[in-house]
Design a protein around this motif. Sequence first.
Motif, PDB file in Angstrom:
ATOM      1  N   PHE A 169     -17.508 -10.309 -17.435  1.00 28.59           N
ATOM      2  CA  PHE A 169     -17.342  -9.044 -16.703  1.00 28.59           C
ATOM      3  C   PHE A 169     -16.630  -8.000 -17.550  1.00 28.59           C
ATOM      4  CE2 PHE A 169     -16.838 -12.048 -12.895  1.00 28.59           C
ATOM      5  CZ  PHE A 169     -18.209 -12.201 -12.839  1.00 28.59           C
TER       6      PHE A 169
ATOM      7  N   LEU B 251     -27.557  -4.860  -8.953  1.00 25.21           N
ATOM      8  CA  LEU B 251     -28.289  -3.621  -9.254  1.00 25.21           C
ATOM      9  C   LEU B 251     -28.344  -2.708  -8.029  1.00 25.21           C
ATOM     10  CD1 LEU B 251     -31.209  -5.010 -11.450  1.00 25.21           C
ATOM     11  CD2 LEU B 251     -29.056  -3.978 -12.191  1.00 25.21           C
TER      12      LEU B 251
ATOM     13  N   LEU C  91     -39.555  -4.733 -17.956  1.00 28.59           N
ATOM     14  CA  LEU C  91     -38.977  -5.610 -16.943  1.00 28.59           C
ATOM     15  C   LEU C  91     -39.726  -5.443 -15.620  1.00 28.59           C
ATOM     16  CD1 LEU C  91     -36.786  -7.529 -15.834  1.00 28.59           C
ATOM     17  CD2 LEU C  91     -35.341  -5.519 -15.452  1.00 28.59           C
TER      18      LEU C  91
ATOM     19  N   PHE D  82     -24.557   2.102 -19.657  1.00 26.41           N
ATOM     20  CA  PHE D  82     -25.556   1.450 -18.832  1.00 26.41           C
ATOM     21  C   PHE D  82     -26.752   2.363 -18.595  1.00 26.41           C
ATOM     22  CE2 PHE D  82     -25.676  -2.428 -16.347  1.00 26.41           C
ATOM     23  CZ  PHE D  82     -26.866  -2.231 -15.652  1.00 26.41           C
TER      24      PHE D  82
ATOM     25  N   LEU E  40     -29.095  -8.267 -22.190  1.00 25.69           N
ATOM     26  CA  LEU E  40     -27.810  -8.902 -22.473  1.00 25.69           C
ATOM     27  C   LEU E  40     -27.456  -8.821 -23.953  1.00 25.69           C
ATOM     28  CD1 LEU E  40     -28.026 -12.039 -20.159  1.00 25.69           C
ATOM     29  CD2 LEU E  40     -26.528 -10.061 -19.882  1.00 25.69           C
TER      30      LEU E  40
ATOM     31  N   LEU F 258     -34.585  -9.655 -19.564  1.00 28.78           N
ATOM     32  CA  LEU F 258     -33.162  -9.554 -19.217  1.00 28.78           C
ATOM     33  C   LEU F 258     -32.282 -10.050 -20.357  1.00 28.78           C
ATOM     34  CD1 LEU F 258     -33.345 -10.618 -15.471  1.00 28.78           C
ATOM     35  CD2 LEU F 258     -32.691  -8.365 -16.363  1.00 28.78           C
TER      36      LEU F 258
ATOM     37  N   LEU G 217     -28.385 -10.762  -9.356  1.00 26.06           N
ATOM     38  CA  LEU G 217     -28.831  -9.564 -10.076  1.00 26.06           C
ATOM     39  C   LEU G 217     -29.316  -8.494  -9.103  1.00 26.06           C
ATOM     40  CD1 LEU G 217     -29.280  -8.268 -12.842  1.00 26.06           C
ATOM     41  CD2 LEU G 217     -31.599  -9.216 -12.818  1.00 26.06           C
TER      42      LEU G 217
ATOM     43  N   ILE H  59     -24.321 -16.416 -21.666  1.00 23.41           N
ATOM     44  CA  ILE H  59     -25.250 -16.200 -20.558  1.00 23.41           C
ATOM     45  C   ILE H  59     -26.692 -16.161 -21.064  1.00 23.41           C
ATOM     46  CG2 ILE H  59     -25.866 -14.679 -18.645  1.00 23.41           C
ATOM     47  CD1 ILE H  59     -22.979 -13.710 -18.616  1.00 23.41           C
TER      48      ILE H  59
ATOM     49  N   GLU I 288     -27.819 -19.590 -21.851  1.00 20.62           N
ATOM     50  CA  GLU I 288     -28.092 -20.372 -20.644  1.00 20.62           C
ATOM     51  C   GLU I 288     -29.457 -19.999 -20.058  1.00 20.62           C
ATOM     52  OE1 GLU I 288     -27.075 -22.859 -19.136  1.00 20.62           O
ATOM     53  OE2 GLU I 288     -27.694 -22.670 -17.040  1.00 20.62           O
TER      54      GLU I 288
ATOM     55  N   LEU J 274     -25.489  -5.999 -25.012  1.00 22.66           N
ATOM     56  CA  LEU J 274     -24.085  -5.971 -24.598  1.00 22.66           C
ATOM     57  C   LEU J 274     -23.166  -6.690 -25.578  1.00 22.66           C
ATOM     58  CD1 LEU J 274     -24.190  -6.595 -20.741  1.00 22.66           C
ATOM     59  CD2 LEU J 274     -24.401  -4.466 -22.000  1.00 22.66           C
TER      60      LEU J 274
ATOM     61  N   LYS K  73     -32.754 -22.501 -19.810  1.00 23.57           N
ATOM     62  CA  LYS K  73     -33.436 -22.764 -18.533  1.00 23.57           C
ATOM     63  C   LYS K  73     -34.927 -22.400 -18.612  1.00 23.57           C
ATOM     64  CE  LYS K  73     -30.072 -24.197 -15.683  1.00 23.57           C
ATOM     65  NZ  LYS K  73     -29.312 -25.003 -16.652  1.00 23.57           N
TER      66      LYS K  73
HETATM   67  C1  1Q0 Z   1     -22.539  -8.870 -18.183  1.00 21.51           C
HETATM   68  C2  1Q0 Z   1     -23.356  -9.652 -17.248  1.00 21.51           C
HETATM   69  C3  1Q0 Z   1     -22.499 -10.476 -16.353  1.00 21.51           C
HETATM   70  C4  1Q0 Z   1     -23.273 -11.505 -15.615  1.00 21.51           C
HETATM   71  C5  1Q0 Z   1     -22.515 -12.072 -14.477  1.00 21.51           C
HETATM   72  C6  1Q0 Z   1     -22.951 -13.428 -14.100  1.00 21.51           C
HETATM   73  C7  1Q0 Z   1     -22.110 -14.435 -14.779  1.00 21.51           C
HETATM   74  C8  1Q0 Z   1     -22.714 -15.740 -14.886  1.00 21.51           C
HETATM   75  C9  1Q0 Z   1     -22.028 -16.593 -15.916  1.00 21.51           C
HETATM   76  C10 1Q0 Z   1     -22.794 -17.814 -16.202  1.00 21.51           C
HETATM   77  C11 1Q0 Z   1     -22.517 -18.470 -17.514  1.00 21.51           C
HETATM   78  C12 1Q0 Z   1     -23.596 -19.454 -17.821  1.00 21.51           C
HETATM   79  C13 1Q0 Z   1     -23.069 -20.845 -18.094  1.00 21.51           C
HETATM   80  C14 1Q0 Z   1     -23.822 -21.951 -17.441  1.00 21.51           C
HETATM   81  C15 1Q0 Z   1     -24.043 -22.031 -16.090  1.00 21.51           C
HETATM   82  C16 1Q0 Z   1     -24.691 -23.218 -15.458  1.00 21.51           C
HETATM   83  O1  1Q0 Z   1     -23.707 -24.161 -15.115  1.00 21.51           O
HETATM   84  C17 1Q0 Z   1     -25.463 -22.812 -14.230  1.00 21.51           C
HETATM   85  C18 1Q0 Z   1     -25.948 -24.000 -13.435  1.00 21.51           C
HETATM   86  O2  1Q0 Z   1     -26.848 -24.748 -14.200  1.00 21.51           O
HETATM   87  P1  1Q0 Z   1     -26.676 -26.362 -14.256  1.00 21.51           P
HETATM   88  O3  1Q0 Z   1     -27.802 -26.844 -15.120  1.00 21.51           O
HETATM   89  O4  1Q0 Z   1     -25.321 -26.638 -14.816  1.00 21.51           O
HETATM   90  O5  1Q0 Z   1     -26.794 -26.832 -12.819  1.00 21.51           O
HETATM   91  N1  1Q0 Z   1     -26.564 -22.015 -14.654  1.00 21.51           N
HETATM   92  C19 1Q0 Z   1     -26.985 -20.906 -14.024  1.00 21.51           C
HETATM   93  O6  1Q0 Z   1     -26.478 -20.555 -12.975  1.00 21.51           O
HETATM   94  C20 1Q0 Z   1     -28.170 -20.175 -14.647  1.00 21.51           C
HETATM   95  C21 1Q0 Z   1     -28.095 -18.700 -14.651  1.00 21.51           C
HETATM   96  C22 1Q0 Z   1     -26.831 -18.068 -15.191  1.00 21.51           C
HETATM   97  C23 1Q0 Z   1     -27.012 -16.672 -15.679  1.00 21.51           C
HETATM   98  C24 1Q0 Z   1     -26.807 -15.571 -14.684  1.00 21.51           C
HETATM   99  C25 1Q0 Z   1     -26.725 -14.219 -15.270  1.00 21.51           C
HETATM  100  C26 1Q0 Z   1     -27.910 -13.379 -15.085  1.00 21.51           C
HETATM  101  C27 1Q0 Z   1     -27.855 -12.196 -15.942  1.00 21.51           C
HETATM  102  C28 1Q0 Z   1     -28.685 -11.193 -15.862  1.00 21.51           C
HETATM  103  C29 1Q0 Z   1     -28.759 -10.038 -16.766  1.00 21.51           C
HETATM  104  C30 1Q0 Z   1     -28.072  -8.831 -16.332  1.00 21.51           C
HETATM  105  C31 1Q0 Z   1     -28.734  -7.594 -16.843  1.00 21.51           C
HETATM  106  C32 1Q0 Z   1     -28.901  -6.534 -15.861  1.00 21.51           C
HETATM  107  C33 1Q0 Z   1     -29.696  -5.392 -16.386  1.00 21.51           C
HETATM  108  C34 1Q0 Z   1     -30.685  -4.780 -15.470  1.00 21.51           C
HETATM  109  C35 1Q0 Z   1     -31.128  -3.446 -15.909  1.00 21.51           C
HETATM  110  C36 1Q0 Z   1     -32.007  -2.753 -14.972  1.00 21.51           C
END
Ligand code: 1Q0
Length: 254
Positions: A202, A158, A14, A211, A44, A40, A154, A54, A57, A47, A61
């Motif tokens: 969540f 983090l 990453l 984690f 996920l 990423l 993110l 997610i 999605e 998990l 994209k």
């Molecule tokens: C367990 C992780 C929890 C993540 C918390 C973020 C929750 C976001 C829930 C989104 C559900 C996706 C459903 C669709 C959304 C779309 O409506 C929206 C807008 O697009 P549009 O075409 O309708 O205008 N889409 C988005 O906002 C795109 C991105 C959504 C995904 C965001 C989550 C990012 C996750 C990252 C991975 C976490 C891993 C962390 C590990 C790091 C380790 C060092």
Amino acid sequence: LRVCPGMRFQVADLLAHLQAAPVSTNDVLLKPYLASWDELIKFLEALGPMVGLISQEIESKTAIIRDLAQKAEKEAEKKMKDRKRKPQQSDPVLMISHNRSLNYSEINHRLSFGYTSIRSMITWELENGLVDFHKQTNSGCRTLLRLHRALLWLQNFLQELGKDASEGERLRSPSDLCKETYQRILAHHHNWWVRKAAELAFLAMPERPYFYQLVCVETQSEAAVVLNRVVRAIEEVYERNEVALQEHGMLDLP
Ligand code: 1Q0
């Protein structure tokens, strides 16, 4: 950074992708940027199915941008064939098909074409009338904006996760931090249904030990070191994208 044996997600990978993305003084290469998102997704996947929505999605994209890039490359190839008899030395389009390594000025040519970088994408899409400022389309710019906003979440998440507990307090759970940062950074960009889905996600957030294991550390202070490096790498990429999008009035693309 330690390598976790037998794991698909590797924090070192990453970090490598994130650090490979910045180019020139103010640009971001799309290939490593999208590769960071691929990594990423692997996180996920670890998990479990609760966060499947997610990953899907993110996958959809990144696929939109990659498809657009492929189309642009094909168009360029076609143009090049049409002009085969009289190729122009400095034609940026020609540079893409060269297999040898590129020199500095060639890289600049490459950077001015198609979906190589965020700035070339913006220019390309504007020039080809692909960006709609008033209604929703599947442009690379509006799609990247969605990923861009999620990346800020993110980064904040983090960063919080890397912080030590304040005096007399216990470390907060990843689930709480996730929820708090989501509500602060990302929720206002999402509709009601998506916010509800996020709340479910969540609940799937593991406790700290799980984690830590995913990033191959054992203690909070070790985690802080790893997380800080990732946060700084994200920051650099995020800031550059923010400026590029902002310069073109693209921070609110529908
Ligand atoms: C367990 C992780 C929890 C993540 C918390 C973020 C929750 C976001 C829930 C989104 C559900 C996706 C459903 C669709 C959304 C779309 O409506 C929206 C807008 O697009 P549009 O075409 O309708 O205008 N889409 C988005 O906002 C795109 C991105 C959504 C995904 C965001 C989550 C990012 C996750 C990252 C991975 C976490 C891993 C962390 C590990 C790091 C380790 C060092």
